[in-house]
Design an enzyme around this catalytic site. Structure first.
Site, PDB file in Angstrom:
ATOM      1  CE  LYS A 190       0.826   0.776   4.507  1.00  0.00           C
ATOM      2  NZ  LYS A 190       1.383   1.976   5.154  1.00  0.00           N
ATOM      3  CB  THR A 247      -1.279   4.703   3.591  1.00  0.00           C
ATOM      4  OG1 THR A 247      -1.327   3.785   4.677  1.00  0.00           O
ATOM      5  CG2 THR A 247       0.154   5.133   3.395  1.00  0.00           C
TER       6      THR A 247
END
Length: 340
Positions: A190, A247
């Protein structure tokens, strides 16, 4: 039951976890290689550089001596940059007993080998049991008691449950998962997509673009993860889409911040220097690109990220090339030997 916990690494995440563990009654020894960091934690009771304004409880002791940090520990928590895991694990190995539980809280892939961090730890410390702790969890929020939920993953479910019991609190909820491969890959990969989300922001693109990046990004992560033995459903959980969302959307994310700077025209090195923290997504992008080639998995976003970061490709051109790829059907094929 109160435990003795060793934290290897005194950055923002190591400090935040130390604070959280201390507040539920555990005794914490935190190791740092930097003497000034140790002195600051022990004397000022605050990590001024990484978590300004957050009080570090008296139950947290910092030290430069790794043997002192892990002496008498019931669990060792490694919270250091991914590319330093091997050297530190090797150094620690001679001090730990058989069956010691080691928690990997770093998120990355070893660049030189393509190994997950638990695999690196296990190579250097074969006598330990490894648990990966991952999920949407910014240190800045955990340190300030903002409710957070993560996953403790291990091939040894009893080890994962042990860590679940240690970390659980009214502000820090922990689930268990036996798919450590998927949990680690979700947490690592990610970061590459978050860099791309930041680049998109830096280019002045909007919510539509970011939503597309996140959605197609998790599809790429899942394709590679399943090819490496992970379970598809793990990527729909906290360590997959959950960590990706936080994120890609938060300014706490150093990967997103670095991406914004690159999108605004700065070089990779200029962006990393300005963020002043380890940007794991850079090495992860390289590792993911190499793994995708090895596994023959098509990862167009990762490929374009690699070209922007390491081949100086123009970011706007990379976006245009992604948009004009061959036409596809969105629904993934069920036969996972075929990757569209």
């Amino acid at each position: 039951m109160n435990r003795n916990i060793a934290i290897i690494g005194a950055g923002s995440w190591g400090t935040a976890l130390s604070i959280s563990l201390s507040k539920v009654g555990h005794s914490v020894k935190m190791w740092s290689v930097f003497k000034e960091e140790v002195d600051m934690i022990n004397n000022v009771r605050e990590h001024i550089d990484k978590l300004p304004g957050v009080l570090i409880p008296d139950g947290v002791l910092a030290t430069n001596d790794v043997e002192e940090a892990i002496s008498g520990a019931d669990a060792i928590v490694m919270v250091i940059p991914s590319q330093t895991i091997r050297a530190n694990a090797k150094d620690i190995s001679k001090h730990i007993k058989n069956g010691m539980i080691v928690v990997s809280c770093s998120k990355g892939i070893e660049e030189s080998t393509g190994l997950r961090l638990s695999e690196v730890i296990k190579e250097e410390m074969p006598q330990c049991e490894v648990v990966a702790l991952s999920g949407p969890s910014h240190a800045e929020e955990v340190a300030r008691d903002i409710p957070t939920t993560v996953v403790a993953a291990s091939n040894n479910l009893k080890a994962a449950e042990f860590i679940q019991d240690i970390f659980m609190s009214p502000k820090f909820r922990v689930y268990t998962n036996s798919d450590i491969t998927g949990v680690e890959l979700g947490g690592a990969l990610k970061n590459s997509i978050a860099l791309c989300a930041g680049i998109s922001d830096g280019l002045g693109f909007g919510d539509n673009t970011k939503a597309a990046l996140m959605t197609r990004g998790i599809a790429e992560i899942t394709r590679l993860g399943v090819s490496m033995g992970a379970r598809r459903e793990t990527f729909a959980g906290l360590a997959g889409i959950g960590d990706l969302i936080v994120t890609c959307t938060s300014m706490h994310s150093r990967n997103r911040r670095a991406g914004i700077l690159i999108g605004q025209g700065k070089t990779l090195q200029e962006a990393v220097n300005e963020v002043k923290m380890v940007v794991e997504g850079v090495t992860t992008t390289k590792a993911a690109f190499e793994l995708a080639k090895k596994k023959e998995i098509i990862m167009p976003i990762t490929t374009e990220a690699y070209n922007v970061l390491f081949n100086q490709k123009n970011a706007k051109q990379a976006v245009a090339d992604l948009m004009m790829r061959d036409k596809k059907n969105e629904v993934e094929v069920l036969d996972e030997s075929v990757w569209m």
